[in-house]
Design a protein around this motif. Structure first.
Motif, PDB file in Angstrom:
ATOM      1  N   LEU A   1     -21.598  -8.656  -8.049  1.00 31.54           N
ATOM      2  CA  LEU A   1     -22.216  -9.983  -8.209  1.00 31.54           C
ATOM      3  C   LEU A   1     -23.147 -10.279  -7.040  1.00 31.54           C
ATOM      4  N   LEU A   2     -22.634 -10.086  -5.824  1.00 33.69           N
ATOM      5  CA  LEU A   2     -23.444 -10.399  -4.644  1.00 33.69           C
ATOM      6  C   LEU A   2     -24.560  -9.372  -4.468  1.00 33.69           C
ATOM      7  N   GLY A   3     -24.295  -8.142  -4.880  1.00 31.45           N
ATOM      8  CA  GLY A   3     -25.339  -7.117  -4.819  1.00 31.45           C
ATOM      9  C   GLY A   3     -26.476  -7.392  -5.783  1.00 31.45           C
ATOM     10  N   ALA A   4     -26.151  -7.926  -6.955  1.00 29.50           N
ATOM     11  CA  ALA A   4     -27.214  -8.244  -7.922  1.00 29.50           C
ATOM     12  C   ALA A   4     -28.186  -9.255  -7.336  1.00 29.50           C
ATOM     13  N   VAL A   5     -27.643 -10.234  -6.593  1.00 30.16           N
ATOM     14  CA  VAL A   5     -28.508 -11.203  -5.917  1.00 30.16           C
ATOM     15  C   VAL A   5     -29.252 -10.526  -4.769  1.00 30.16           C
ATOM     16  N   ALA A   6     -28.521  -9.762  -3.945  1.00 29.40           N
ATOM     17  CA  ALA A   6     -29.123  -9.129  -2.757  1.00 29.40           C
ATOM     18  C   ALA A   6     -30.285  -8.220  -3.134  1.00 29.40           C
ATOM     19  N   ALA A   7     -30.143  -7.532  -4.271  1.00 27.75           N
ATOM     20  CA  ALA A   7     -31.185  -6.599  -4.697  1.00 27.75           C
ATOM     21  C   ALA A   7     -32.309  -7.301  -5.453  1.00 27.75           C
ATOM     22  N   GLY A   8     -32.182  -8.614  -5.629  1.00 29.11           N
ATOM     23  CA  GLY A   8     -33.214  -9.338  -6.379  1.00 29.11           C
ATOM     24  C   GLY A   8     -33.161  -9.077  -7.870  1.00 29.11           C
ATOM     25  N   LEU A   9     -32.014  -8.576  -8.354  1.00 26.23           N
ATOM     26  CA  LEU A   9     -31.888  -8.294  -9.786  1.00 26.23           C
ATOM     27  C   LEU A   9     -31.621  -9.562 -10.586  1.00 26.23           C
ATOM     28  N   VAL A  10     -31.074 -10.581  -9.924  1.00 31.49           N
ATOM     29  CA  VAL A  10     -30.809 -11.875 -10.565  1.00 31.49           C
ATOM     30  C   VAL A  10     -31.196 -12.980  -9.590  1.00 31.49           C
ATOM     31  N   PRO A  11     -31.461 -14.180 -10.097  1.00 32.57           N
ATOM     32  CA  PRO A  11     -31.793 -15.303  -9.200  1.00 32.57           C
ATOM     33  C   PRO A  11     -30.588 -15.719  -8.345  1.00 32.57           C
TER      34      PRO A  11
END
Lengths: 287, 287
Positions: free
Chosen positions: B119-129
């Motif tokens: 979850l936090l990686g998706a944000v960190a990688a810019g994959l989700v807002p």
């Protein structure tokens, strides 16, 4: 075919069977055993055995004995269905042996087999009004709306089966080992059931353990409340009756009654064996 | 403890394990096997084995390896939780071996262990807002609301477990034998799931068979649609996001995406492995 004199009534379910000798509109002898349809292969021999013990009389059967895992598949009579509809559609095995048909509804599809006798018998015996909501809790809980004394429509919820499955298999099985009791944990489960979000509420049982919020000694009661509460919530949302007439054994009947009362309706307990006997006599008397 | 140079990241779940060799913020080698925590007793020996294959490097682990059936029980960090909260609460096995903590919420209780890294990686990688609704379908489907890039709250639904149980045991098991496909039967199930009345809708699968309304070849797809549809309906009723970001394998991701779209929201698929790697690098970089 006549069941107006003495006859044998058989409530023949999946796992259990109950035989009644009826004379003059009364049960004069009864016997219960575990010879349900899944334990039987030679139904004719079973029927002969019952007659050898109870008397060589006409026999009227109901329940899963009329399914494709029973003696022979009896039809489903479409709802709305009353005593006359069932009596007119008996499946005749021979000239003094018959099976009561089941009842079906469509849109959405649902079926019953055996419960219809109790439902119509409860009305016939004056145990419930002609217009009423009846619940038959169990492995598969039936909820039936009676209109003018007939089965107008019904819904089956596999509430009991889900609970048994969760106790036996999977993530929660090690937590759901205690007996279910009618206390605060059960009532908390009924409240949680209002959400109608079973898959999430069930995981919450695991999470509550991991976070130390609920002891496992309460988990089975909470889970039972959750499942029964979801069932009751879904049904009462759509049905306007102030009273729910409950046909079940004392323990399960007590749990459903409590859940119904949480939802602000009145729960009325009905003797399901008396209802069955009244129903089979009513059907037999006009066959 | 430093994971700023080359290190080993391990996504160590109940049944599977994936190891990544990370160098310069990139995965340079990866390996997946079935050495999940339920197959392992000597975790130190397993870690030594991974180091012998990948290099004698610092190791940062996440998932059920940090549970009471894993190597050692790591804490739960209460939500809202971000990368910093996880990095500050690593469970240190030794001076170069650590486990990422899980995340918990209360009222109602819920927990996660392993999903927080994705979850936090998706944000960190810019994959989700930074503000988004994410779903991680699986045996236990996680639904997380991210706010300001942190896990604000979440709900777990045991949707996949219920489906697996129904396929294997009980009344419906003989009907649910076919592969699930994304067609009309699945979509019909999603519609039925709007009722949020699982116990009754499931019995309807049996009734539809008995009344000839749906072939058994469609029953598993309908049941999958019903369970996923109930899950999606319950979640989207309470959450306002127009988009749902779905982290799952292609098949299950496709089914959830379809259900989300039936409910009028946009489904966006996210690479869950890329999200894990970005998350573990982000956590490691500030540990």
């Amino acid at each position: 075919m006549s069941f107006s004199g003495p006859f044998l009534a058989i409530d023949w379910g999946t796992t259990n069977r109950r035989a009644f000798l009826i004379e003059g509109g009364q049960v004069v002898r009864t016997e219960r055993d575990d010879r349900g349809v899944t334990s039987v292969t030679d139904f004719a021999a079973e029927a002969a055995g019952i007659r050898s013990r109870f008397g060589d009389l006409p026999m009227l059967m109901a329940g899963m004995v009329g399914s494709n895992i029973g003696w022979r598949a009896a039809p489903y009579v479409p709802a709305p269905a009353g005593v006359e509809d069932l009596a007119a559609n008996l499946l005749k095995i021979d000239d003094r042996t018959a099976i009561v048909p089941g009842v079906s509804v469509t849109g959405p599809a649902d079926v019953m087999r055996g419960e219809e006798v109790q439902l119509l018998g409860a009305v016939a015996a004056g145990l419930v009004p002609h217009d009423a909501l009846l619940a038959q809790p169990g492995t598969h809980c039936k909820w039936a709306e009676m209109e003018g004394g007939r089965i107008a429509r019904f819904t089956t919820a596999m509430t009991g089966e889900l609970f048994a499955m969760l106790r036996k298999y999977g993530l929660l099985s090690s937590q759901l080992t205690e007996e279910v009791t009618l206390g605060q944990a059960f009532l908390d489960g009924v409240e949680e059931g209002r959400k109608r979000d079973l898959a999430a509420s069930l995981f919450g049982i695991r999470a509550a353990k991991l976070l130390g919020e609920r002891p496992d000694s309460d988990a089975a009661s909470f889970a039972s409340g959750l499942l029964i509460g979801s069932d009751v919530a879904a049904r009462l949302e759509r049905v306007g009756h102030d009273e729910v007439h409950i046909l079940a054994d004392p323990v399960l009947g007590g749990l459903y009654s409590a859940a119904v009362e949480v939802h602000g309706r009145r729960a009325v307990r009905v003797d399901s064996h008396a209802a069955f006997v009244a129903g089979i006599i009513a059907i037999g008397s006009i066959s």
